[in-house]
Design a protein around this motif. Structure first.
Motif, PDB file in Angstrom:
ATOM      1  N   LYS A 185       0.995  -1.231   0.104  1.00  0.00           N
ATOM      2  CA  LYS A 185       0.095   0.161   0.056  1.00  0.00           C
ATOM      3  C   LYS A 185       1.008   1.221  -0.168  1.00  0.00           C
ATOM      4  O   LYS A 185       1.927   1.133   0.827  1.00  0.00           O
ATOM      5  N   GLU A 186       0.538   2.142  -0.791  1.00  0.00           N
ATOM      6  CA  GLU A 186       1.196   3.329  -1.140  1.00  0.00           C
ATOM      7  C   GLU A 186       1.407   4.188   0.470  1.00  0.00           C
ATOM      8  O   GLU A 186       0.501   4.326   1.196  1.00  0.00           O
ATOM      9  N   ALA A 191       6.952   3.611   2.264  1.00  0.00           N
ATOM     10  CA  ALA A 191       6.769   3.500   0.559  1.00  0.00           C
ATOM     11  C   ALA A 191       6.238   4.877  -0.132  1.00  0.00           C
ATOM     12  O   ALA A 191       5.507   5.680   0.584  1.00  0.00           O
ATOM     13  N   SER A 200       4.189   7.505  -2.348  1.00  0.00           N
ATOM     14  CA  SER A 200       2.777   7.657  -2.381  1.00  0.00           C
ATOM     15  C   SER A 200       2.456   8.705  -3.519  1.00  0.00           C
ATOM     16  O   SER A 200       3.422   9.293  -3.961  1.00  0.00           O
ATOM     17  N   ALA A 220       3.846   7.572  -8.116  1.00  0.00           N
ATOM     18  CA  ALA A 220       4.577   6.532  -7.592  1.00  0.00           C
ATOM     19  C   ALA A 220       3.947   5.169  -7.645  1.00  0.00           C
ATOM     20  O   ALA A 220       4.591   4.124  -7.472  1.00  0.00           O
ATOM     21  N   ARG A 221       2.540   4.993  -7.963  1.00  0.00           N
ATOM     22  CA  ARG A 221       2.178   3.673  -8.226  1.00  0.00           C
ATOM     23  C   ARG A 221       2.581   2.950  -9.369  1.00  0.00           C
ATOM     24  O   ARG A 221       2.686   3.433 -10.613  1.00  0.00           O
ATOM     25  N   ILE A 275       3.271  -0.974  -5.998  1.00  0.00           N
ATOM     26  CA  ILE A 275       2.874  -0.013  -5.112  1.00  0.00           C
ATOM     27  C   ILE A 275       1.529   0.325  -5.612  1.00  0.00           C
ATOM     28  O   ILE A 275       1.360   0.679  -7.027  1.00  0.00           O
ATOM     29  N   LYS A 276       0.304  -0.017  -4.918  1.00  0.00           N
ATOM     30  CA  LYS A 276      -1.030   0.517  -5.090  1.00  0.00           C
ATOM     31  C   LYS A 276      -1.383   1.376  -3.950  1.00  0.00           C
ATOM     32  O   LYS A 276      -1.199   1.326  -2.956  1.00  0.00           O
ATOM     33  N   LYS A 277      -2.707   1.941  -4.413  1.00  0.00           N
ATOM     34  CA  LYS A 277      -3.503   2.463  -3.550  1.00  0.00           C
ATOM     35  C   LYS A 277      -3.837   2.027  -2.373  1.00  0.00           C
ATOM     36  O   LYS A 277      -3.979   2.658  -1.284  1.00  0.00           O
TER      37      LYS A 277
END
Length: 194
Positions: free
Chosen positions: A96-97, A156, A158, A162-163, A189-191
């Motif tokens: 998760k971001e 991470a 965000s 960045a995703r 990297i996801k929301k």
């Protein structure tokens, strides 16, 4: 593989530092055999009665897992066998971001003392190195149980830019530049976690 890729996972060298001569367990046990405090210290390291956990595995350091830890999730990446490493290469882990996290490495040391273990990691996106990490783990005596080292916390990236997918190359080496494991994996990297 380009030479630039190779340079990303080369440990830094301290000028003038020379790695000491390796000594076997029997030789270490015989040193200063008349000093009770040193005998007690050696016993605390497990030098006198270290059993081999993987007698058929010739490696001195057997890396078991790289573990991603955050307040919300723990993701254990098995790297104990070539098959597990290959499986990891084909399946990115989702992060998760913006989450705060740490990495922990789990390993077994057998047969001899290993000095100056280091964990190296390079994170790339679109062939551009975004982060390079070199963490000193220390020196370890043989021990049947897993030993572990947790690294400094990180955050991470965000935001929409960045995703996406990040390629990671990790390496576990000692003072002699003996690589016990080098592997590639990826993270996305996801929301959110899904």
């Amino acid at each position: 593989m380009s030479s630039q890729d190779d340079d990303n996972l080369v440990p830094t060298q301290t000028e003038g530092y020379k790695v000491s001569e390796k000594k076997g367990i029997d030789e270490l046990n015989k040193l200063d055999a008349d000093d009770p405090s040193l005998i007690k210290w050696k016993e605390s390291l497990g030098l006198a009665h270290a059993k081999e956990r993987f007698p058929d595995d010739k490696r001195t350091v057997v890396v078991q897992a790289l573990v991603f830890q955050s307040a919300d999730r723990t993701i254990r990446m098995d790297v104990s066998t070539p098959e597990a490493v290959e499986k990891l290469r084909g399946a990115p882990i989702v992060i998760k971001e913006g989450v705060d996290y740490t990495f922990k490495i789990e390993f077994v040391v057998q047969r001899e003392v290993v000095s100056g273990l280091k964990f190296l990691q390079s994170i790339k996106r679109h062939h551009i190195t975004l982060e390079k990490m070199e963490e000193m783990c220390g020196s370890y005596g043989p021990k049947y149980e897993n030993q572990e080292k947790t690294f400094a916390p990180a955050k991470a990236p965000s935001g929409m830019l960045a995703r996406g997918l990040y390629n990671v190359k990790s390496k576990f080496v000692d003072d002699d530049n003996c690589a016990y494991l080098e592997w590639e994996w990826s993270m996305e990297i996801k929301k959110d976690w899904a």
